[in-house]
Design an enzyme around this catalytic site. Structure first.
Site, mmCIF file in Angstrom:
data_model
loop_
_atom_site.group_PDB
_atom_site.id
_atom_site.type_symbol
_atom_site.label_atom_id
_atom_site.label_comp_id
_atom_site.label_asym_id
_atom_site.label_seq_id
_atom_site.Cartn_x
_atom_site.Cartn_y
_atom_site.Cartn_z
ATOM 1 N N TYR A 165 10.941 -0.740 -0.565
ATOM 2 C CA TYR A 165 11.389 0.078 0.806
ATOM 3 C C TYR A 165 10.576 -0.254 2.100
ATOM 4 O O TYR A 165 10.659 0.220 3.096
ATOM 5 C CB TYR A 165 11.695 1.320 0.672
ATOM 6 C CG TYR A 165 10.861 2.202 -0.005
ATOM 7 C CD1 TYR A 165 9.749 2.777 0.929
ATOM 8 C CD2 TYR A 165 11.006 2.657 -1.183
ATOM 9 C CE1 TYR A 165 8.670 3.595 0.264
ATOM 10 C CE2 TYR A 165 10.168 3.348 -1.613
ATOM 11 C CZ TYR A 165 8.884 3.977 -1.216
ATOM 12 O OH TYR A 165 7.965 4.736 -1.659
ATOM 13 N N LYS A 166 9.151 -0.787 1.885
ATOM 14 C CA LYS A 166 8.414 -1.074 2.941
ATOM 15 C C LYS A 166 8.464 -2.297 3.653
ATOM 16 O O LYS A 166 9.566 -2.607 4.141
ATOM 17 C CB LYS A 166 6.875 -0.860 2.261
ATOM 18 C CG LYS A 166 6.610 0.652 1.626
ATOM 19 C CD LYS A 166 5.411 0.998 1.112
ATOM 20 C CE LYS A 166 5.376 2.396 0.716
ATOM 21 N NZ LYS A 166 4.328 2.664 -0.241
ATOM 22 N N ARG B 74 -1.770 5.629 11.740
ATOM 23 C CA ARG B 74 -1.504 4.453 11.246
ATOM 24 C C ARG B 74 -0.390 3.638 11.864
ATOM 25 O O ARG B 74 0.724 4.369 12.120
ATOM 26 C CB ARG B 74 -0.966 4.758 9.788
ATOM 27 C CG ARG B 74 -0.928 3.531 8.856
ATOM 28 C CD ARG B 74 -0.675 3.749 7.288
ATOM 29 N NE ARG B 74 0.612 4.479 7.187
ATOM 30 C CZ ARG B 74 1.265 4.515 5.966
ATOM 31 N NH1 ARG B 74 0.397 4.107 4.880
ATOM 32 N NH2 ARG B 74 2.273 4.981 5.758
ATOM 33 N N ASP C 273 -1.675 -2.441 -7.272
ATOM 34 C CA ASP C 273 -0.452 -1.900 -6.705
ATOM 35 C C ASP C 273 -0.076 -2.695 -5.467
ATOM 36 O O ASP C 273 -1.225 -2.617 -4.559
ATOM 37 C CB ASP C 273 -0.551 -0.373 -6.482
ATOM 38 C CG ASP C 273 0.596 0.224 -5.968
ATOM 39 O OD1 ASP C 273 1.441 -0.442 -5.107
ATOM 40 O OD2 ASP C 273 0.743 1.531 -6.225
HETATM 41 C C1 LIG Z 1 4.450 4.019 -0.940
HETATM 42 C C2 LIG Z 1 3.481 3.851 -2.217
HETATM 43 C C3 LIG Z 1 4.047 3.909 -3.586
HETATM 44 C C4 LIG Z 1 5.378 4.558 -3.627
HETATM 45 O O1 LIG Z 1 5.726 5.124 -5.028
HETATM 46 P P1 LIG Z 1 7.399 5.480 -4.950
HETATM 47 O O2 LIG Z 1 7.600 5.824 -6.393
HETATM 48 O O3 LIG Z 1 8.176 4.460 -4.725
HETATM 49 O O4 LIG Z 1 7.554 6.678 -4.305
HETATM 50 C C5 LIG Z 1 3.043 4.098 -4.576
HETATM 51 N N1 LIG Z 1 1.948 3.438 -4.523
HETATM 52 C C6 LIG Z 1 1.351 3.262 -3.312
HETATM 53 C C7 LIG Z 1 0.029 2.662 -3.132
HETATM 54 C C8 LIG Z 1 2.081 3.294 -2.167
HETATM 55 O O5 LIG Z 1 1.697 3.074 -0.798
#
Ligand SMILES: *Cc1c(COP(=O)(O)O)cnc(C)c1O
Length: 411
Positions: free
Chosen positions: A221-222, A370, A196
């Site tokens: 979106y990050k 954070r 991930d």
């Molecule tokens: C932000 C994040 C997600 C987000 O998942 P969405 O399905 O986009 O809400 C998933 N895994 C990690 C490790 C994250 O930091």
């Protein structure tokens, strides 16, 4: 001793400095939360207006052909591939990270049918574990999600494990795993490896193929600045693409969607990992974020990210040393992502007091403050100003205010 002048001097020499004006950043705000929601690139607004007015408004349904809408998941995927060490045809932009996790975990389990364990770490991002649990509930008998301490992951890859699922950069502490060695230990035991990259893509150098990763997912979106709820992405290594099947077998993953066949027949390559109709407006917004990111030099980005996190940690120690903020991130920048976190029992209220002063970080339960550092638009001077605000919040106990203890739905 770091001074305001030290940091101004770094800004004057910063090759990435000009990128800041490409973003819409509100006056008076120091935005240290690009790890949760990246800011708006100015060109995204223009592109959204153009696509909405011209392509949707004027060309209507013909845009699927004439404006390349149908292939956007793949073409944007190819661009993201350049950021994460993948090849063209190995990545698509689609759905959410959560949904993509489900698809790829299922594909991985199907490739190792004699093994029934999805192995992950305690403390992985909850949605990753939840999606694995949901998958196990439909896979049925014998399947299991097994969580172990981070230190024990490598030793726990037994011959029961089909896939190891880990987040490369920990969302709370920013601790970064060694992708190559962890992937190798999963493979040595016959398991597949799924990464991930939510806090890695656009934040740290990633080389999926260099590490021989099998699968990966990540967030738009990050650090890629694709907009709230932007499409996520997924990666399937080319060597698995003929054999890998995901169960959300919608028509956009079909070999010939407009033949309207009555039976599912998977498309070749990465396309079979799509499910339904792509969200075009969201995809073009993501594309602008990705394009802008690709204009910057990768080495400049990493160098600035490391220097920023080092300066911030050192400044907090220097200016707020006796206020009980303990570093929760690895001290060595080589082992952390583009964020720095501290622990404090009053973490939530401190973050709220900082936000009231225009310094936006976030809080992660139970006690983590954070701060994300996106080298594309932050100035070194912002570090000085942010820590000055933090010192005021701590010196004057500004956080000790009932208003700052009210928990919002999103922290
Ligand atoms: C932000 C994040 C997600 C987000 O998942 P969405 O399905 O986009 O809400 C998933 N895994 C990690 C490790 C994250 O930091």
């Amino acid at each position: 001793m770091i001074t305001s002048e030290t940091l101004s001097a770094l800004d004057r020499e910063d090759p990435l400095g000009p990128f800041r004006e490409q973003f819409e950043l509100p006056e008076g705000v120091i935005y240290l939360d690009g790890n949760s929601l990246g800011p708006l690139p100015r060109r995204t607004l223009t592109r959204l207006i153009d696509v909405t007015r011209e392509e949707w408004g004027q060309s209507l349904i013909t845009s699927w052909n004439t404006h390349g809408w149908l292939r956007l998941p793949q073409s944007i995927g190819d661009k993201i591939a350049r950021i994460i060490g993948a090849a063209p045809g190995e990545v698509v932009a689609a759905d959410s990270t959560s949904v993509n996790l489900f698809k790829l975990l299922a594909a991985a389990c199907a490739l190792r049918p004699e093994r029934k364990v999805i192995l992950t770490e305690d403390g992985n991002f909850p949605t990753d574990i939840y999606m694995a649990e949901g998958l196990v509930s439909v896979l049925g008998a014998g399947y299991e999600v097994r969580t172990v301490d981070r230190e024990n992951v490598a030793a726990s890859v037994t011959d029961e494990v089909a896939v190891v699922m880990l987040t490369h950069v920990d969302y709370r502490t920013g601790a970064m795993l060694d992708m190559t060695s962890v992937t190798a230990s999963a493979h040595a035991a016959g398991a597949l490896m799924l990464w991930d990259l939510a806090h890695s893509a656009g934040a740290v150098p990633v080389d999926l193929n260099g590490a021989h990763a099998d699968f990966a997912v990540g967030c738009g979106y990050k650090y890629l600045n694709g907009g709230p709820g932007a499409p996520a992405f997924l990666f399937v290594a080319a060597r698995h693409q003929d054999a890998a099947h995901q169960p959300l077998s919608g028509w956009m993953g079909h070999a010939a969607p407009f033949d309207f066949e009555q039976r599912y027949r998977p498309a070749e390559g990465i396309t079979r990992h799509l499910a339904g109709t792509p969200a075009i407006l969201a995809l073009v917004a993501l594309e602008e974020g990705v394009d802008l990111y690709l204009e910057a030099d990768a080495e400049d980005l990493r160098r600035k990210s490391i220097l920023m996190t080092e300066c911030f940690a050192a400044l907090v120690a220097q200016e707020c040393g006796d206020h009980g903020l303990t570093l929760a991130s690895p001290a060595d920048a080589g082992n952390r992502g583009s964020q720095v976190c501290f622990r404090h029992d009053e973490g939530y209220a401190i973050i709220q007091a900082l936000i009231a002063r225009g310094v936006v970080g976030d809080f992660r339960t139970p006690d983590i403050l954070r701060f994300g550092f996106a080298p594309l638009y932050l100035r070194y001077q912002d570090l000085w100003n942010a820590v000055t605000h933090l010192r005021h919040v701590m010196d004057k106990r500004e956080w000790d205010n009932p208003d700052f203890r009210i928990k919002a739905a999103v922290t």
